[in-house]
Design an enzyme around this catalytic site. Structure first.
Site, PDB file in Angstrom:
ATOM      1  N   PRO A   1       0.839  -1.210   0.000  1.00 16.25           N
ATOM      2  CA  PRO A   1       0.000   0.000   0.000  1.00 16.25           C
ATOM      3  C   PRO A   1       0.870   1.255   0.000  1.00 16.25           C
ATOM      4  CG  PRO A   1      -0.669  -1.520   1.734  1.00 16.25           C
ATOM      5  CD  PRO A   1       0.612  -2.040   1.169  1.00 16.25           C
ATOM      6  N   GLU A   2       0.553   2.188  -0.886  1.00 14.17           N
ATOM      7  CA  GLU A   2       1.253   3.470  -0.939  1.00 14.17           C
ATOM      8  C   GLU A   2       0.318   4.538  -0.381  1.00 14.17           C
ATOM      9  OE1 GLU A   2       3.167   4.106  -4.758  1.00 14.17           O
ATOM     10  OE2 GLU A   2       3.184   1.967  -5.159  1.00 14.17           O
TER      11      GLU A   2
END
Ligand SMILES: [Zn+2]
Length: 287
Positions: A2-3
């Protein structure tokens, strides 16, 4: 992994869940989380009796403020690793496999962290300590802050001899970017992903700053990118994977010029670029 946009989606989901009752139970699996084991102790016990406050985010981290039983400002930092999911469940619902944290609130609900690959991390403690020590204390600026500019990017990354795509992943230089959004931003800015950061001209840094904001805002509006694992707090996948321009599309036609996109691997991570729109400059570095 996840960014920023995916973590922002999770943050918004936690805000929407309106968890406001004091913490009345705490359960943690026996398994260590890989990123978190490099930080100081998880210290989760300090959250017993604490009242949840604002759910924030720094880079790829959820940063949740709490007020301790003795009124002291506390916080909880959550990193979702590769496959971590935060959800809110009724305490009586059975915990699924790979649940590693269940933080129970007095209204009968639980925050649950489920992470099959256990790459994530947890840390709680006094707010001031959390903000000034790893991992939060060492993060670079937020890319969506109004003062992000080409000048700021150049000041933080412009001396690096690393390929620009790799340099952008350095969370201490700029927080929140990972491989997907870095590759997308470089396409929008027309910059070859493997050019050394120190070779970029000022105009390229300016274009890159605009492109970074653009790809992150699009990712947030789309509820994040789900290539495999990412789900938001209520279990939904993101939609941004449909709007990626080059990431994961090597061999397909460039959405801008039609040339076949080319794949590359650098630092163990693959990406794609357009050989026409993101041409590598031919001149050698002048010293
Ligand atoms: Zn192109």
């Amino acid at each position: 992994m996840p960014e920023l946009p995916e973590v922002e989606s999770v943050r918004r989901g936690l805000v929407a869940a309106k968890l406001q009752a004091p913490v009345c139970s705490l359960w943690r699996s026996a398994f260590k989380l890989r990123i978190g084991k490099h930080w100081e102790s998880e210290n989760l016990e300090c959250l017993r009796g604490a009242t949840p406050g604002a759910v924030g985010r720094r880079g790829k981290y959820i940063v949740w403020s709490f007020r301790g039983a003795d009124d002291a400002p506390l916080g909880l930092v959550i990193h979702l690793g590769m496959s971590g999911r935060c959800g809110v469940a009724i305490a009586s619902q059975p915990r699924v496999l790979h649940t590693h944290l269940a933080l129970g609130f007095a209204d009968g609900r639980e925050l649950r962290l489920v992470d099959p690959r256990r790459f994530g991390g947890l840390r709680a403690g006094p707010w001031e300590t959390l903000m000034t020590s790893p991992p939060i204390g060492e993060l670079g600026p937020e890319p969506l802050d109004p003062d992000l500019s080409g000048e700021l990017l150049q000041a933080r990354l412009g001396a690096s001899a690393r390929p620009i795509r790799d340099a952008l992943l350095d969370q201490e230089a700029i927080a929140g970017l990972g491989n997907i959004y870095a590759v997308e931003a470089l396409f929008l800015a027309g910059i070859h992903p493997q050019i050394e950061a120190r070779r970029l001209h000022r105009s390229a840094w300016d274009r890159l700053a605009v492109a970074i904001v653009g790809v992150l805002r699009q990712g947030i509006e789309n509820g994040g990118t789900t290539l495999k694992d990412f789900r938001n707090v209520i279990g939904e996948v993101g939609r941004n994977q449909d709007d990626l321009r080059v990431y994961g599309r090597a061999g397909e036609a460039c959405p801008r010029c039609g040339e076949a996109l080319r794949g590359f691997v650098s630092g163990g991570r693959s990406g794609a670029f357009c050989p026409r729109d993101q041409a590598r400059p031919r001149t050698r570095l002048l010293r």
